[in-house]
Design a protein around this motif. Structure first.
Motif, PDB file in Angstrom:
ATOM      1  N   GLY A 155      24.022  17.575  44.314  1.00 27.57           N
ATOM      2  CA  GLY A 155      23.431  18.847  43.917  1.00 27.57           C
ATOM      3  C   GLY A 155      24.390  20.008  44.096  1.00 27.57           C
ATOM      4  O   GLY A 155      24.455  20.910  43.262  1.00 27.57           O
ATOM      5  N   LEU A 156      25.140  19.997  45.197  1.00 23.17           N
ATOM      6  CA  LEU A 156      26.131  21.053  45.422  1.00 23.17           C
ATOM      7  C   LEU A 156      27.225  21.024  44.362  1.00 23.17           C
ATOM      8  O   LEU A 156      27.618  22.065  43.831  1.00 23.17           O
ATOM      9  N   TYR A 157      27.714  19.829  44.040  1.00 25.00           N
ATOM     10  CA  TYR A 157      28.749  19.724  43.017  1.00 25.00           C
ATOM     11  C   TYR A 157      28.228  20.137  41.643  1.00 25.00           C
ATOM     12  O   TYR A 157      28.931  20.798  40.878  1.00 25.00           O
ATOM     13  N   ALA A 158      26.993  19.753  41.345  1.00 24.01           N
ATOM     14  CA  ALA A 158      26.415  20.138  40.052  1.00 24.01           C
ATOM     15  C   ALA A 158      26.221  21.648  39.972  1.00 24.01           C
ATOM     16  O   ALA A 158      26.471  22.261  38.923  1.00 24.01           O
ATOM     17  N   SER A 159      25.809  22.265  41.066  1.00 28.52           N
ATOM     18  CA  SER A 159      25.616  23.715  41.042  1.00 28.52           C
ATOM     19  C   SER A 159      26.950  24.447  40.922  1.00 28.52           C
ATOM     20  O   SER A 159      27.055  25.437  40.194  1.00 28.52           O
ATOM     21  N   ARG A 160      27.980  23.954  41.580  1.00 26.43           N
ATOM     22  CA  ARG A 160      29.304  24.572  41.449  1.00 26.43           C
ATOM     23  C   ARG A 160      29.853  24.389  40.037  1.00 26.43           C
ATOM     24  O   ARG A 160      30.515  25.284  39.507  1.00 26.43           O
ATOM     25  N   MET A 161      29.559  23.242  39.436  1.00 28.76           N
ATOM     26  CA  MET A 161      29.972  23.017  38.059  1.00 28.76           C
ATOM     27  C   MET A 161      29.255  24.006  37.132  1.00 28.76           C
ATOM     28  O   MET A 161      29.870  24.577  36.225  1.00 28.76           O
ATOM     29  N   ASN A 162      27.964  24.243  37.362  1.00 27.64           N
ATOM     30  CA  ASN A 162      27.214  25.209  36.554  1.00 27.64           C
ATOM     31  C   ASN A 162      27.762  26.622  36.719  1.00 27.64           C
ATOM     32  O   ASN A 162      27.839  27.373  35.744  1.00 27.64           O
ATOM     33  N   ILE A 163      28.125  26.981  37.925  1.00 23.67           N
ATOM     34  CA  ILE A 163      28.689  28.310  38.159  1.00 23.67           C
ATOM     35  C   ILE A 163      30.004  28.463  37.402  1.00 23.67           C
ATOM     36  O   ILE A 163      30.234  29.468  36.719  1.00 23.67           O
ATOM     37  N   ALA A 164      30.868  27.459  37.492  1.00 22.72           N
ATOM     38  CA  ALA A 164      32.161  27.522  36.793  1.00 22.72           C
ATOM     39  C   ALA A 164      31.963  27.559  35.277  1.00 22.72           C
ATOM     40  O   ALA A 164      32.641  28.314  34.573  1.00 22.72           O
ATOM     41  N   MET A 165      31.013  26.759  34.770  1.00 25.39           N
ATOM     42  CA  MET A 165      30.757  26.768  33.329  1.00 25.39           C
ATOM     43  C   MET A 165      30.180  28.107  32.883  1.00 25.39           C
ATOM     44  O   MET A 165      30.509  28.604  31.800  1.00 25.39           O
ATOM     45  N   GLY A 166      29.316  28.700  33.709  1.00 22.92           N
ATOM     46  CA  GLY A 166      28.757  30.002  33.369  1.00 22.92           C
ATOM     47  C   GLY A 166      29.818  31.077  33.286  1.00 22.92           C
ATOM     48  O   GLY A 166      29.855  31.868  32.345  1.00 22.92           O
ATOM     49  N   VAL A 167      30.718  31.088  34.257  1.00 21.45           N
ATOM     50  CA  VAL A 167      31.798  32.073  34.245  1.00 21.45           C
ATOM     51  C   VAL A 167      32.714  31.838  33.044  1.00 21.45           C
ATOM     52  O   VAL A 167      33.135  32.785  32.371  1.00 21.45           O
ATOM     53  N   MET A 168      33.006  30.570  32.741  1.00 21.95           N
ATOM     54  CA  MET A 168      33.850  30.259  31.593  1.00 21.95           C
ATOM     55  C   MET A 168      33.203  30.734  30.291  1.00 21.95           C
ATOM     56  O   MET A 168      33.864  31.340  29.443  1.00 21.95           O
ATOM     57  N   LEU A 169      31.913  30.498  30.126  1.00 20.50           N
ATOM     58  CA  LEU A 169      31.222  30.927  28.909  1.00 20.50           C
ATOM     59  C   LEU A 169      31.177  32.452  28.799  1.00 20.50           C
ATOM     60  O   LEU A 169      31.270  33.001  27.703  1.00 20.50           O
ATOM     61  N   ILE A 170      31.060  33.133  29.919  1.00 19.84           N
ATOM     62  CA  ILE A 170      31.079  34.596  29.889  1.00 19.84           C
ATOM     63  C   ILE A 170      32.468  35.094  29.477  1.00 19.84           C
ATOM     64  O   ILE A 170      32.586  36.029  28.681  1.00 19.84           O
ATOM     65  N   PHE A 171      33.529  34.472  29.990  1.00 16.80           N
ATOM     66  CA  PHE A 171      34.885  34.838  29.561  1.00 16.80           C
ATOM     67  C   PHE A 171      35.085  34.590  28.073  1.00 16.80           C
ATOM     68  O   PHE A 171      35.699  35.397  27.372  1.00 16.80           O
ATOM     69  N   ILE A 172      34.567  33.470  27.576  1.00 16.35           N
ATOM     70  CA  ILE A 172      34.671  33.179  26.139  1.00 16.35           C
ATOM     71  C   ILE A 172      33.915  34.233  25.330  1.00 16.35           C
ATOM     72  O   ILE A 172      34.407  34.703  24.297  1.00 16.35           O
ATOM     73  N   ALA A 173      32.744  34.615  25.800  1.00 11.26           N
ATOM     74  CA  ALA A 173      31.956  35.622  25.092  1.00 11.26           C
ATOM     75  C   ALA A 173      32.673  36.968  25.060  1.00 11.26           C
ATOM     76  O   ALA A 173      32.703  37.640  24.017  1.00 11.26           O
ATOM     77  N   VAL A 174      33.256  37.356  26.175  1.00 10.23           N
ATOM     78  CA  VAL A 174      33.991  38.626  26.214  1.00 10.23           C
ATOM     79  C   VAL A 174      35.160  38.580  25.241  1.00 10.23           C
ATOM     80  O   VAL A 174      35.411  39.546  24.500  1.00 10.23           O
ATOM     81  N   THR A 175      35.854  37.453  25.216  1.00  8.55           N
ATOM     82  CA  THR A 175      36.977  37.307  24.296  1.00  8.55           C
ATOM     83  C   THR A 175      36.509  37.414  22.845  1.00  8.55           C
ATOM     84  O   THR A 175      37.127  38.111  22.036  1.00  8.55           O
ATOM     85  N   GLN A 176      35.426  36.756  22.514  1.00  2.00           N
ATOM     86  CA  GLN A 176      34.945  36.754  21.138  1.00  2.00           C
ATOM     87  C   GLN A 176      34.374  38.105  20.723  1.00  2.00           C
ATOM     88  O   GLN A 176      34.522  38.517  19.576  1.00  2.00           O
ATOM     89  N   LEU A 177      33.713  38.771  21.627  1.00  2.00           N
ATOM     90  CA  LEU A 177      33.039  40.021  21.263  1.00  2.00           C
ATOM     91  C   LEU A 177      33.970  41.227  21.203  1.00  2.00           C
ATOM     92  O   LEU A 177      33.732  42.161  20.443  1.00  2.00           O
ATOM     93  N   PHE A 178      35.046  41.225  21.986  1.00  5.37           N
ATOM     94  CA  PHE A 178      35.821  42.449  22.113  1.00  5.37           C
ATOM     95  C   PHE A 178      37.260  42.383  21.617  1.00  5.37           C
ATOM     96  O   PHE A 178      37.876  43.418  21.428  1.00  5.37           O
ATOM     97  N   PHE A 179      37.818  41.195  21.406  1.00  9.08           N
ATOM     98  CA  PHE A 179      39.245  41.138  21.135  1.00  9.08           C
ATOM     99  C   PHE A 179      39.645  40.576  19.782  1.00  9.08           C
ATOM    100  O   PHE A 179      40.813  40.336  19.551  1.00  9.08           O
ATOM    101  N   PHE A 180      38.716  40.337  18.907  1.00  4.69           N
ATOM    102  CA  PHE A 180      39.059  39.826  17.584  1.00  4.69           C
ATOM    103  C   PHE A 180      38.391  40.682  16.526  1.00  4.69           C
ATOM    104  O   PHE A 180      37.600  41.564  16.833  1.00  4.69           O
ATOM    105  N   THR A 181      38.721  40.422  15.272  1.00  4.06           N
ATOM    106  CA  THR A 181      38.096  41.181  14.195  1.00  4.06           C
ATOM    107  C   THR A 181      36.594  40.944  14.210  1.00  4.06           C
ATOM    108  O   THR A 181      36.120  39.853  14.547  1.00  4.06           O
ATOM    109  N   ASP A 182      35.888  41.949  13.822  1.00  2.08           N
ATOM    110  CA  ASP A 182      34.436  41.915  13.906  1.00  2.08           C
ATOM    111  C   ASP A 182      33.843  41.159  12.715  1.00  2.08           C
ATOM    112  O   ASP A 182      34.189  41.422  11.568  1.00  2.08           O
ATOM    113  N   SER A 183      32.950  40.209  12.994  1.00  2.00           N
ATOM    114  CA  SER A 183      32.200  39.524  11.958  1.00  2.00           C
ATOM    115  C   SER A 183      30.853  39.108  12.540  1.00  2.00           C
ATOM    116  O   SER A 183      30.683  39.027  13.756  1.00  2.00           O
ATOM    117  N   ILE A 184      29.929  38.836  11.668  1.00  6.15           N
ATOM    118  CA  ILE A 184      28.578  38.461  12.094  1.00  6.15           C
ATOM    119  C   ILE A 184      28.606  37.145  12.868  1.00  6.15           C
ATOM    120  O   ILE A 184      27.964  37.016  13.919  1.00  6.15           O
TER     121      ILE A 184
END
Length: 95
Positions: A37-66
């Motif tokens: 359970g501890l390993y799964a929760s740490r994996m979820n935390i790391a995946m959540g942070v990674m997805l947030i970084f991906i979202a920031v990259t997609q939303l703010f640093f490339f040309t805008d599209s729908i």
């Protein structure tokens, strides 16, 4: 300046990906339910942070599209949910 931020976010995405893969491997090999359970929760935390970084990259640093906005928003929502679930489960299994 902008390229430095993009490279930094790219490096952070790769680092959190590696951390997520590491905890996923440890989760699958562990037999103790509490440690799993501890390993799964740490994996979820790391995946959540990674997805947030991906979202920031997609939303703010490339040309805008729908499609890019929709993808970034979905990544942000999934990242926040994974981060929330990981923190909640980490608190539960660390007791």
């Amino acid at each position: 300046m902008l390229q430095t931020v993009q490279y930094t976010l790219g490096a952070l995405i790769v680092i959190t990906l590696l951390i997520s893969v590491y905890y996923s491997y440890r989760y699958r090999r562990e037999s103790d339910p509490k440690r799993r359970g501890l390993y799964a929760s740490r994996m979820n935390i790391a995946m959540g942070v990674m997805l947030i970084f991906i979202a920031v990259t997609q939303l703010f640093f490339f040309t805008d599209s729908i499609v890019r906005r929709i993808f970034g928003t979905v990544c942000a929502l999934l990242g926040l949910w994974n981060l929330f679930a990981g923190i909640r489960n980490h608190g539960y299994f660390s007791r």
